[in-house]
Design a protein around this motif. Structure first.
Motif, PDB file in Angstrom:
ATOM      1  N   LEU A 105     -23.591   6.575  32.969  1.00  0.00           N
ATOM      2  CA  LEU A 105     -24.600   7.792  31.804  1.00  0.00           C
ATOM      3  C   LEU A 105     -23.289   9.440  32.053  1.00  0.00           C
ATOM      4  N   MET A 143     -23.948  12.121  30.858  1.00  0.00           N
ATOM      5  CA  MET A 143     -25.410  13.735  30.405  1.00  0.00           C
ATOM      6  C   MET A 143     -24.585  14.877  30.355  1.00  0.00           C
ATOM      7  N   ALA A 159     -26.250   9.698  22.098  1.00  0.00           N
ATOM      8  CA  ALA A 159     -27.336   9.206  22.765  1.00  0.00           C
ATOM      9  C   ALA A 159     -27.971   9.102  21.967  1.00  0.00           C
ATOM     10  N   ARG A 210     -32.896   3.107  27.532  1.00  0.00           N
ATOM     11  CA  ARG A 210     -32.311   4.118  28.559  1.00  0.00           C
ATOM     12  C   ARG A 210     -32.568   2.899  30.168  1.00  0.00           C
ATOM     13  N   LEU A 241     -20.575   6.058  28.984  1.00  0.00           N
ATOM     14  CA  LEU A 241     -21.568   7.067  27.926  1.00  0.00           C
ATOM     15  C   LEU A 241     -21.250   8.473  28.131  1.00  0.00           C
ATOM     16  N   VAL A 274     -31.633  12.705  25.957  1.00  0.00           N
ATOM     17  CA  VAL A 274     -31.823  11.542  25.574  1.00  0.00           C
ATOM     18  C   VAL A 274     -32.632  10.790  24.309  1.00  0.00           C
ATOM     19  N   PHE A 280     -26.679   3.888  22.889  1.00  0.00           N
ATOM     20  CA  PHE A 280     -26.842   3.054  24.112  1.00  0.00           C
ATOM     21  C   PHE A 280     -26.877   1.826  24.627  1.00  0.00           C
ATOM     22  N   GLU A 334     -29.279   1.810  32.567  1.00  0.00           N
ATOM     23  CA  GLU A 334     -29.100   2.468  33.879  1.00  0.00           C
ATOM     24  C   GLU A 334     -29.302   1.331  34.530  1.00  0.00           C
TER      25      GLU A 334
END
Length: 266
Positions: free
Chosen positions: A183, A185, A139, A173, A159, A166, A144, A177
């Motif tokens: 993503l 998370m 993260a 970030r 990811l 994050v 990234f 996106e």
């Protein structure tokens, strides 16, 4: 003045120190087991060096290599494993120097439980050419950055992070996106199994498939064995939390100037 300084590592700190030492008339042995530039070789884009335009990491590495050539610094492509007093030992030979500068950078924190296949790697540059889908675990900035670079080369990119937090800067970030990185998370990876040419990645929520898993969960200093009083550790190898290429360059220059100012020591 010291006649010979051994610099271990050709990342930003080692390159800066080597070039500055040469400018002061000090001979340099520069050791590097991989490519000039260190971790910059992995970077999608480097935007944190104030006096340079944002550039791909590989472009900056080529510039560093050119600077070494113009200043007459030759690389010794050997892995320096130890310093004993005035001797630098590599996996192939030994070299006598008057002083050593350790610019060995960092090594990845590893997740041995996930290393079920050679396609589990810790740096973007170790992803084989022609790889399709890529999964990234982490993260922070490196995770990234690697995910963005993978996505921009046309790969399906996922990811995974252990928590919702994050740790990467907002700019990365947002870029992730915008480029379409998937993503996941708060979805830790529980296990990785090799199935034919793919990796089966299991999380608490689902099972996913990728050709490579890039693990970026942190780094720690990578130091040779040192039994000497005649050395200095510079750049990321210091183990400080503030790790930036520009800081490493400044550290390398300052160290070279300090060594030159001690001229008459032996």
């Amino acid at each position: 003045m010291r006649k010979m300084v051994g610099v271990i590592g050709a990342g930003p700190a080692g390159v800066a120190s080597s070039i500055m030492l040469k400018r002061y008339g000090i001979d340099v042995l520069l050791f590097e087991r991989r490519n000039v530039g260190g971790l910059l070789n992995n970077a999608w884009r480097v935007e944190n060096i104030p006096f340079l335009q944002p550039s791909a990491g590989e472009d900056l590495c080529r510039k560093l290599k050119d600077h070494l050539s113009r200043n007459g610094v030759e690389l010794i492509r050997e892995d320096a494993t130890a310093i004993h007093d005035r001797t630098i030992l590599t996996t192939k030979a030994s070299y006598v120097v008057d002083y050593s500068v350790v610019a060995t950078g960092t090594m990845p924190k590893r997740l041995h439980a996930l290393e079920t296949d050679a396609k589990v790697v810790y740096e973007f540059r170790d992803i084989p050419d022609g790889t399709g889908a890529v999964a990234v675990y982490g993260a922070g900035d490196m995770a990234f950055d690697g995910a963005i670079r993978a996505k921009l080369t046309g790969r399906k990119t996922m990811l995974f992070a252990r928590s919702k937090t994050v740790r990467a800067i907002d700019a990365l970030r947002v870029s992730a996106e915008k480029t379409g990185v998937e993503l996941h998370m708060a979805e830790p990876i529980l296990r990785v199994d090799a199935i034919d040419s793919l990796l089966m990645i299991t999380t608490p929520q689902d099972v996913y498939y990728a050709e490579v898993l890039l693990v970026c969960i942190g780094r720690e200093p990578a130091l040779p064995t040192i039994d000497s009083q005649r050395y200095e550790i510079i750049g990321d190898a210091r183990g400080e939390i503030y790790r930036q290429a520009s800081i490493a360059v400044g550290d390398g220059i300052r160290t070279a100037m300090r060594i030159a100012s001690q001229g008459g020591e032996s």
